[in-house]
Write an enzyme that holds these catalytic residues in place. Structure first.
Site, PDB file in Angstrom:
ATOM      1  N   GLY A 262      32.374  -7.657  12.177  1.00  0.00           N
ATOM      2  CA  GLY A 262      32.742  -8.465  13.344  1.00  0.00           C
ATOM      3  C   GLY A 262      33.603  -7.678  14.304  1.00  0.00           C
ATOM      4  N   ARG A 263      33.600  -8.137  15.537  1.00  0.00           N
ATOM      5  CA  ARG A 263      34.405  -7.487  16.569  1.00  0.00           C
ATOM      6  C   ARG A 263      34.814  -8.549  17.582  1.00  0.00           C
ATOM      7  NH1 ARG A 263      35.058  -2.290  18.836  1.00  0.00           N
ATOM      8  NH2 ARG A 263      33.756  -1.434  17.178  1.00  0.00           N
ATOM      9  N   GLY A 264      36.070  -8.501  18.002  1.00  0.00           N
ATOM     10  CA  GLY A 264      36.567  -9.466  18.978  1.00  0.00           C
ATOM     11  C   GLY A 264      37.591  -8.840  19.890  1.00  0.00           C
ATOM     12  N   SER A 266      40.756  -8.988  19.732  1.00  0.00           N
ATOM     13  CA  SER A 266      41.937  -8.459  19.053  1.00  0.00           C
ATOM     14  C   SER A 266      41.647  -7.211  18.228  1.00  0.00           C
ATOM     15  CB  SER A 266      42.540  -9.533  18.147  1.00  0.00           C
ATOM     16  OG  SER A 266      41.567 -10.001  17.235  1.00  0.00           O
ATOM     17  N   VAL A 269      36.592  -5.965  12.591  1.00  0.00           N
ATOM     18  CA  VAL A 269      36.758  -6.481  11.234  1.00  0.00           C
ATOM     19  C   VAL A 269      35.797  -5.753  10.305  1.00  0.00           C
ATOM     20  CG1 VAL A 269      36.778  -8.537   9.771  1.00  0.00           C
ATOM     21  CG2 VAL A 269      37.344  -8.738  12.194  1.00  0.00           C
ATOM     22  N   LYS A 283      41.074  -6.601   9.348  1.00  0.00           N
ATOM     23  CA  LYS A 283      41.030  -6.545  10.811  1.00  0.00           C
ATOM     24  C   LYS A 283      41.913  -5.404  11.292  1.00  0.00           C
ATOM     25  CE  LYS A 283      40.909 -10.173  13.512  1.00  0.00           C
ATOM     26  NZ  LYS A 283      39.804  -9.861  14.429  1.00  0.00           N
ATOM     27  N   ASP A 376      40.596 -18.583  22.108  1.00  0.00           N
ATOM     28  CA  ASP A 376      39.295 -17.919  21.990  1.00  0.00           C
ATOM     29  C   ASP A 376      38.411 -18.652  20.986  1.00  0.00           C
ATOM     30  OD1 ASP A 376      37.331 -16.089  22.586  1.00  0.00           O
ATOM     31  OD2 ASP A 376      38.120 -14.506  21.293  1.00  0.00           O
TER      32      ASP A 376
END
Length: 549
Positions: A262-264, A266, A269, A283, A376
């Protein structure tokens, strides 16, 4: 559990023979509630010190546990006999006699004047939040804190802020030092007893007969193994829940940060496996969290938050520029991948996801000791366990930045395009209603199982095509205004083939539509949404035919 209420883990330094603190639940002394007693304020000058607010004095000069007492007799006086003294960057935890959002300063002031039990009020200008205090406990003052406490005093009282600025009263560190001395003395006593036990064993071994030596040795070895096992079990019990990892541990667990899941906004992951075979999500935080103050504030915030619909954090790593958070691994990954990329989700699971997410957000907005806006909310931040129970991720990573009004540039960038409420673009003060907007949009996507959040506007023959959300909401509003049936059959995912509760589907559409109102004052709160969904939670029987209501 130490005398100041903070949980600490002590480890024995074999070289020096002394006990040292290797972990503590609250790293900042002023974060320990009640350390300065009733009415007292903990202030960094820059060392943590205890002081009394203007108009108050220490109850006992040598004991901060007794706190401060007023120099005046406070009765229910007329408003003209009362004044308010502003204490910038100061607040007291809890004991809110008055709470109201979207309130003016004058309203907040008058409400405290009208309430005899109100000792003062704090007001957050950016969010227009009003908190009236019926008791002054666990006070603290930090330069970055955006609230101002308005202390209620008799108009005849002459008071100055110098007492707080200078930290003139005895500091909290004395109590801490006394605590550490007493703790050290206690552990020295234990060490001495252990050494005497070994001396006694040695002396007994020389002067006793062989049979006595055998049984004494057997007893000592058994007790030693039992104590060591107990200590190890206790250490694991503490550190397995919330512990500090080394960068080398997490690098090894993630195989040098391979396998991104995952990527966001912040950070990224990665899936990892710890030495004890626990599967975790690691993370790696972005550059904005490299500052120590920011990182520790976030860890402190997230560490206090526990709810079944929030992803649980197990630990962290803070080594130089390396800032990482370790979370529980959630088996079914994100709602985004399940909703738009995987097989279709059964209706019971869809409703469970909508209800569970609402519960988690309601906890963040209304039940936390510290107020948190997610900023978010989107399917990518809703993780699903093996039973499709939702768990909200990234819920604490905007806390400090939202609290610091000076960092508005980052606040404008917070969130994901398509799920951001209109007030972001209008540069209005950000409230919990931004999460409500994003939640409503996500609920509509759960029902219809198509992306309504896309802001990509396609062009055909030089004519712009409207975004999916605009088309969808306009059609629903048209049906409502004309008094027509919503046409649930056209709105629900066709792949369900009629196997869904029409009552639940209609409720989710109505909630979603109310959440995406452009006027945020018309949007519901998350706790009201939870109440609505709980009322129809039992309506889970699937219809036998398309005509069943």
């Amino acid at each position: 559990m130490d005398q100041d209420g903070n949980l600490r883990l002590f480890s024995l330094d074999k070289q020096s023979g002394s006990w040292v603190v290797t972990w503590q639940a609250l790293p900042g002394l002023c974060n320990v509630h009640g350390i300065c007693g009733r009415n007292g304020i903990c202030v960094y000058t820059p060392e943590p010190k205890c002081t009394c607010p203007p108009g108050y004095e220490m109850s006992e000069p040598t004991d901060w546990n007794k706190g401060c007492k007023p120099k005046f007799n406070f009765t229910c006086s007329k408003s003209q006999d009362v004044k308010f003294l502003a204490l910038p960057n100061t607040d007291y935890y809890g004991f809110d006699a008055i709470y109201k959002d979207n309130a003016s300063f004058n309203f907040c002031r008058q409400a405290c004047l009208d309430d005899c039990s109100c000792l003062g009020f704090s007001y957050r200008e950016s969010q227009r939040f009003c908190f009236g205090k019926r008791s002054l406990f666990s006070g603290y003052k930090q330069p970055s804190f955006p609230r101002t406490l308005h202390l209620k005093l008799p108009i005849s009282m002459v008071a100055s802020l110098e007492q707080i600025r200078n930290g003139s009263n005895p500091d909290c560190s004395k109590a801490r030092d006394q605590l550490m001395v007493s703790s050290s003395t206690m552990y020295d006593t234990i060490s001495k007893r252990v050494r005497w036990a070994y001396l006694y064993w040695f002396a007994s071994a020389i002067g006793a007969v062989e049979i006595l030596i055998f049984f004494s040795g057997w007893w000592i070895l058994f007790r030693k193994g039992d104590v060591q096992s107990t200590l190890e079990d206790g250490y694991r019990a503490i550190t397995s829940q919330f512990r500090r990892f080394s960068y080398a541990e997490l690098k090894s667990a993630t195989q040098n940060f391979k396998g991104e899941i995952g990527r966001g906004a912040s950070g990224s992951v990665y899936k990892g496996v710890l030495a004890d075979q626990r599967v975790v999500a690691v993370k790696r935080l972005g550059d904005v969290y490299h500052e120590e103050e920011v990182f520790w504030a976030e860890v402190s915030t997230i560490g206090k938050i526990h709810h079944m619909n929030l992803v649980r954090m197990w630990g962290f790593c803070c080594e130089g520029k390396h800032k990482l958070l370790v979370y529980e691994y959630v088996e079914n990954q994100s709602l985004d991948k399940n909703l738009f990329s995987g097989d279709y989700i059964e209706w019971r699971d869809r409703f469970k996801i909508a209800l569970g997410t609402a519960k988690g957000l309601a906890y963040l907005h209304h039940e936390c000791l510290e107020w948190v806006i997610h900023c978010d909310v989107k399917p990518g931040n809703i993780l699903l366990d093996k039973t499709f129970e939702p768990k909200i991720a990234d819920f604490g990573l905007a806390k400090l930045l939202q609290r610091d009004g000076a960092n508005s540039e980052f606040s404008r960038k917070r969130g994901t395009k398509g799920y951001m409420a209109p007030e972001w673009a209008l540069n209005l003060p950000i409230t919990a209603k931004v999460d409500v907007y994003s939640y409503g949009l996500m609920v509509l996507e759960i029902v219809k199982e198509i992306r309504l959040s896309s802001w990509v506007v396609k062009k055909e023959e030089n004519e712009e095509q409207e975004a999916e959300l605009t088309v969808f909401t306009r059609e629903i509003k048209r049906r409502i205004q004309r008094g027509e049936d919503l046409g649930i059959e056209d709105l629900v995912d066709k792949r369900l083939k009629g196997k869904y509760s029409r009552k639940q589907a209609r409720m989710l559409v109505e909630i979603g539509m109310s959440c995406v109102e452009e006027d945020r004052n018309k949007r519901p709160t998350m706790d009201s949404i939870v109440h609505q969904l709980l009322e129809i939670d039992g309506e889970s029987k699937l219809p036998k035919s398309d005509n069943e209501d």
